[in-house]
Design a protein around this motif. Structure first.
Motif, PDB file in Angstrom:
ATOM      1  N   ALA A 281       0.810  -1.216   0.000  1.00 52.37           N
ATOM      2  CA  ALA A 281       0.000   0.000   0.000  1.00 52.37           C
ATOM      3  C   ALA A 281       0.843   1.265   0.000  1.00 52.37           C
ATOM      4  O   ALA A 281       0.322   2.363   0.227  1.00 52.37           O
ATOM      5  CB  ALA A 281      -0.938  -0.003   1.206  1.00 52.37           C
ATOM      6  N   LEU A 284      -0.360   4.073  -2.366  1.00 53.20           N
ATOM      7  CA  LEU A 284      -1.600   4.698  -1.915  1.00 53.20           C
ATOM      8  C   LEU A 284      -1.335   5.693  -0.795  1.00 53.20           C
ATOM      9  O   LEU A 284      -1.886   6.805  -0.796  1.00 53.20           O
ATOM     10  CB  LEU A 284      -2.580   3.621  -1.445  1.00 53.20           C
ATOM     11  CG  LEU A 284      -3.919   4.124  -0.900  1.00 53.20           C
ATOM     12  CD1 LEU A 284      -4.671   4.927  -1.958  1.00 53.20           C
ATOM     13  CD2 LEU A 284      -4.784   2.960  -0.408  1.00 53.20           C
ATOM     14  N   ARG A 288      -1.956   9.792  -0.990  1.00 49.04           N
ATOM     15  CA  ARG A 288      -2.781  10.521  -0.032  1.00 49.04           C
ATOM     16  C   ARG A 288      -1.963  11.593   0.684  1.00 49.04           C
ATOM     17  O   ARG A 288      -2.477  12.696   0.955  1.00 49.04           O
ATOM     18  CB  ARG A 288      -3.384   9.575   1.004  1.00 49.04           C
ATOM     19  CG  ARG A 288      -4.323  10.300   1.957  1.00 49.04           C
ATOM     20  CD  ARG A 288      -5.018   9.389   2.929  1.00 49.04           C
ATOM     21  NE  ARG A 288      -5.931  10.149   3.746  1.00 49.04           N
ATOM     22  CZ  ARG A 288      -5.592  10.792   4.873  1.00 49.04           C
ATOM     23  NH1 ARG A 288      -4.339  10.761   5.303  1.00 49.04           N
ATOM     24  NH2 ARG A 288      -6.503  11.474   5.561  1.00 49.04           N
ATOM     25  N   PHE A 305     -10.710   5.752  -0.252  1.00 49.68           N
ATOM     26  CA  PHE A 305     -10.078   5.295  -1.486  1.00 49.68           C
ATOM     27  C   PHE A 305     -10.338   3.801  -1.697  1.00 49.68           C
ATOM     28  O   PHE A 305     -10.665   3.361  -2.810  1.00 49.68           O
ATOM     29  CB  PHE A 305      -8.580   5.568  -1.455  1.00 49.68           C
ATOM     30  CG  PHE A 305      -8.214   7.008  -1.716  1.00 49.68           C
ATOM     31  CD1 PHE A 305      -8.452   7.586  -2.957  1.00 49.68           C
ATOM     32  CD2 PHE A 305      -7.643   7.782  -0.726  1.00 49.68           C
ATOM     33  CE1 PHE A 305      -8.121   8.912  -3.204  1.00 49.68           C
ATOM     34  CE2 PHE A 305      -7.315   9.106  -0.956  1.00 49.68           C
ATOM     35  CZ  PHE A 305      -7.558   9.679  -2.197  1.00 49.68           C
ATOM     36  N   ILE A 306     -10.181   3.035  -0.630  1.00 53.02           N
ATOM     37  CA  ILE A 306     -10.422   1.587  -0.749  1.00 53.02           C
ATOM     38  C   ILE A 306     -11.875   1.326  -1.101  1.00 53.02           C
ATOM     39  O   ILE A 306     -12.193   0.440  -1.900  1.00 53.02           O
ATOM     40  CB  ILE A 306     -10.009   0.868   0.544  1.00 53.02           C
ATOM     41  CG1 ILE A 306      -8.497   1.043   0.774  1.00 53.02           C
ATOM     42  CG2 ILE A 306     -10.361  -0.612   0.478  1.00 53.02           C
ATOM     43  CD1 ILE A 306      -8.001   0.485   2.093  1.00 53.02           C
ATOM     44  N   PHE A 309     -12.295   1.718  -4.710  1.00 58.02           N
ATOM     45  CA  PHE A 309     -11.796   0.551  -5.449  1.00 58.02           C
ATOM     46  C   PHE A 309     -12.770  -0.631  -5.342  1.00 58.02           C
ATOM     47  O   PHE A 309     -12.942  -1.391  -6.297  1.00 58.02           O
ATOM     48  CB  PHE A 309     -10.418   0.139  -4.916  1.00 58.02           C
ATOM     49  CG  PHE A 309      -9.387   1.234  -4.985  1.00 58.02           C
ATOM     50  CD1 PHE A 309      -9.421   2.199  -5.982  1.00 58.02           C
ATOM     51  CD2 PHE A 309      -8.362   1.318  -4.040  1.00 58.02           C
ATOM     52  CE1 PHE A 309      -8.461   3.207  -6.052  1.00 58.02           C
ATOM     53  CE2 PHE A 309      -7.402   2.317  -4.104  1.00 58.02           C
ATOM     54  CZ  PHE A 309      -7.456   3.269  -5.106  1.00 58.02           C
ATOM     55  N   ALA A 471      -5.476  -2.187  -7.417  1.00 53.05           N
ATOM     56  CA  ALA A 471      -5.849  -0.780  -7.323  1.00 53.05           C
ATOM     57  C   ALA A 471      -5.124  -0.091  -6.175  1.00 53.05           C
ATOM     58  O   ALA A 471      -4.713   1.075  -6.289  1.00 53.05           O
ATOM     59  CB  ALA A 471      -7.367  -0.667  -7.138  1.00 53.05           C
ATOM     60  N   ILE A 472      -4.967  -0.786  -5.068  1.00 50.75           N
ATOM     61  CA  ILE A 472      -4.242  -0.207  -3.932  1.00 50.75           C
ATOM     62  C   ILE A 472      -2.761  -0.027  -4.281  1.00 50.75           C
ATOM     63  O   ILE A 472      -2.136   0.979  -3.906  1.00 50.75           O
ATOM     64  CB  ILE A 472      -4.413  -1.098  -2.683  1.00 50.75           C
ATOM     65  CG1 ILE A 472      -5.868  -1.042  -2.200  1.00 50.75           C
ATOM     66  CG2 ILE A 472      -3.463  -0.677  -1.570  1.00 50.75           C
ATOM     67  CD1 ILE A 472      -6.164  -2.009  -1.058  1.00 50.75           C
ATOM     68  N   ASN A 474      -1.524   0.396  -7.317  1.00 49.28           N
ATOM     69  CA  ASN A 474      -1.371   1.347  -8.406  1.00 49.28           C
ATOM     70  C   ASN A 474      -2.566   2.291  -8.429  1.00 49.28           C
ATOM     71  O   ASN A 474      -3.347   2.307  -9.389  1.00 49.28           O
ATOM     72  CB  ASN A 474      -1.259   0.620  -9.745  1.00 49.28           C
ATOM     73  CG  ASN A 474      -0.118  -0.378  -9.776  1.00 49.28           C
ATOM     74  OD1 ASN A 474       1.033  -0.003  -9.943  1.00 49.28           O
ATOM     75  ND2 ASN A 474      -0.463  -1.640  -9.586  1.00 49.28           N
ATOM     76  N   PRO A 475      -2.743   3.101  -7.388  1.00 51.29           N
ATOM     77  CA  PRO A 475      -3.967   3.898  -7.244  1.00 51.29           C
ATOM     78  C   PRO A 475      -4.139   4.952  -8.338  1.00 51.29           C
ATOM     79  O   PRO A 475      -5.267   5.202  -8.782  1.00 51.29           O
ATOM     80  CB  PRO A 475      -3.819   4.533  -5.876  1.00 51.29           C
ATOM     81  CG  PRO A 475      -2.351   4.570  -5.619  1.00 51.29           C
ATOM     82  CD  PRO A 475      -1.814   3.333  -6.259  1.00 51.29           C
ATOM     83  N   LEU A 479      -7.563   5.075 -10.533  1.00 52.57           N
ATOM     84  CA  LEU A 479      -8.450   6.227 -10.356  1.00 52.57           C
ATOM     85  C   LEU A 479      -8.613   6.977 -11.668  1.00 52.57           C
ATOM     86  O   LEU A 479      -9.677   7.547 -11.955  1.00 52.57           O
ATOM     87  CB  LEU A 479      -7.916   7.161  -9.278  1.00 52.57           C
ATOM     88  CG  LEU A 479      -8.019   6.645  -7.834  1.00 52.57           C
ATOM     89  CD1 LEU A 479      -7.303   7.586  -6.864  1.00 52.57           C
ATOM     90  CD2 LEU A 479      -9.480   6.482  -7.429  1.00 52.57           C
TER      91      LEU A 479
END
Length: 482
Positions: A281, A284, A288, A305-306, A309, A471-472, A474-475, A479
């Protein structure tokens, strides 16, 4: 035409609930109240709510005490017309509030209410009456709740509620609280002399014998409580199975009772499977942190954010955003159906002083991370205040559980019935991680997905979990695609 005392029956507080616990009276005997004025705070299995009165007048009888569980359709409060003289007397000089029996009109109304409730009539708390003008006036000093009262009526005043005792041995105890107290403490009612009117057995009569009767205590038994106590001392009682003294006895009720029933049903009905994965993470957290530099007070939290996703993942793997129901087939037998939803109500587990609740963000799939963050914060606040509505607490289609806040890495979560899946997020900690062939220290968390194996196989569950994990990790890329 003569005026009658009006008896307000405890309404269905939403979602077909059949009982509520009286937390606190907001009025007292002798108060003058207006239409829609809150008269009591009650706690259901879902939330804490204020109950408004559909009647205006003088409070004559409070049918219950703080800590007592009341059934829907039973009397909550009796209201006399303005001008009636209402006097409070010692609570034990007359039959207590819980032995009040309904006259035919009140009894018929209660039975009609129960019939409508079983038929799903939709009779709920919200929306009775119009607001009454003016402020409430108190005509007498406030008395303790649950007091018995004497009503001096005007010439044209008739009571539609009377205190009666049905003849017969069993009717010597009308109060369910007194019956339960006697049962829990091993007191035989046949041996209890009643000190009330016509030999009525009162709470004080049973209390006088408690302690003099030996009994074996099963751990599941719970004595009646007089108030909202977390636990009741149980000095002198010994557990029959272990032989150890019982330190206290805590009733399972309210939210805890609802959680217990829901978790038990989930475990007994859902063939649950679990998959998990460790996730880097670091990216991510870095993203943030950068957003927080730009906007110290407006950057969404990690959970938002999670959540974003998760909603994206559920669109790709909709099998996990379903519910199984039992229906009737063409031959009249039972069959199971998987109900899919056109939208996502994302629930999230929130720990409160009243227990674990799961408020849900409605139409979460339409919200940005910033909007999800705002709604999660709002729902957390109202849940902790006990003000979340039944709709907010019972409309989720998938649950996100951030148990990392408790300092743990993983959990064998129990699915929030009747949903079919739950994603858990563990704490984020420094761990050794291989990056481009080199060992590095990274911020790592564990994702755990519990799913109902009836709605999908492991490939679907693993695909969803891997999507959220990617996704976490490679946020920015994910996004940008949302």
């Amino acid at each position: 035409m003569s005026a009658e005392m009006q008896v307000f029956l405890l309404p269905d507080l939403g979602e077909g609930l059949t009982e509520a616990e009286l937390v606190n009276w907001l009025v007292a005997v002798g108060d003058e109240i207006r239409v829609d004025q809150p008269i009591a705070e009650v706690e259901t299995a879902k939330s804490m709510v204020e109950v408004p009165s559909p009647y205006a007048g003088i409070v004559a009888v409070l049918h219950g005490e703080a800590g007592q569980t009341l059934d829907v359709g039973k009397p909550l409060i009796s209201v006399a017309p303005v001008g009636a003289v209402v006097e409070s007397g010692p609570a034990e000089e007359a039959a207590p509030a819980e032995v009040v029996s309904e006259a035919p009109a009140a009894s018929a109304a209660a039975e009609a209410y129960r019939t409508e409730e079983k038929a799903g009539s939709g009779n709920v708390l919200i929306g009775y009456g119009t607001s009454g003008g003016g402020e409430a006036r108190r005509t007498r000093p406030r008395k303790a709740s649950g007091s018995a009262v004497a009503v001096a009526s005007a010439p044209d005043f008739e009571l539609s509620l009377s205190r009666t005792r049905v003849p017969g041995k069993l009717s010597a105890v009308i109060s369910p609280l007194v019956r339960k107290m006697a049962r829990d403490h091993g007191v035989s009612l046949d041996a209890v002399p009643g000190s009330g009117e016509s030999g009525l057995i009162l709470r004080r009569d049973v209390e006088a014998l408690i302690g003099s009767v030996p009994r074996e205590t099963a751990p599941a038994e719970v004595p009646a409580l007089k108030a909202l106590a977390v636990a009741e001392p149980a000095a002198g009682i010994q557990d029959s199975r272990t032989g150890l003294p019982v330190a206290s006895r805590t009733p399972v009720r309210g939210v805890r009772k609802a959680v217990a029933a829901n978790m038990t049903r989930s475990r007994s009905e859902i063939p649950e499977a679990t998959v998990w994965v460790d996730v880097d993470a670091t990216a991510l957290l870095e993203m943030r942190a950068e957003l927080k530099k730009r906007d110290p007070h407006g950057a969404p939290g990690l959970l938002a954010f999670i959540a974003r996703f998760v909603t994206a993942g559920l669109k790709k793997f909709p099998e996990l955003n379903t519910r199984i129901v039992t229906a009737e087939d063409a031959a009249g037998g039972e069959m199971q159906e998987i109900i899919a939803f056109d939208g996502i109500n994302l629930g999230f587990a929130a720990q409160t002083d009243r227990g674990l609740v799961v408020p849900s963000v409605r139409n979460a799939h339409l919200l940005s991370a910033r909007e999800l963050d705002a709604e999660i914060r709002r729902l957390t606040a109202v849940a902790r205040d006990g003000k979340a509505t039944p709709t907010e607490l019972a409309s989720g289609t998938f649950t996100l559980n951030n148990y990392g806040v408790f300092g743990v890495d993983g959990s064998a979560a129990i699915i929030n019935y009747p949903e079919v899946a739950m994603l858990g997020v563990g704490r984020i900690i420094d761990k050794p991680w291989v990056v481009d062939g080199q060992l590095a220290v990274r911020k790592v968390t564990e994702l755990t997905l519990a799913f109902d194996h009836r709605v999908c196989d492991g490939e679907t569950a693993a695909g969803f979990l891997r999507y959220v994990a990617d996704a976490i990790e490679n946020p920015g890329t994910v996004l940008a695609d949302l």
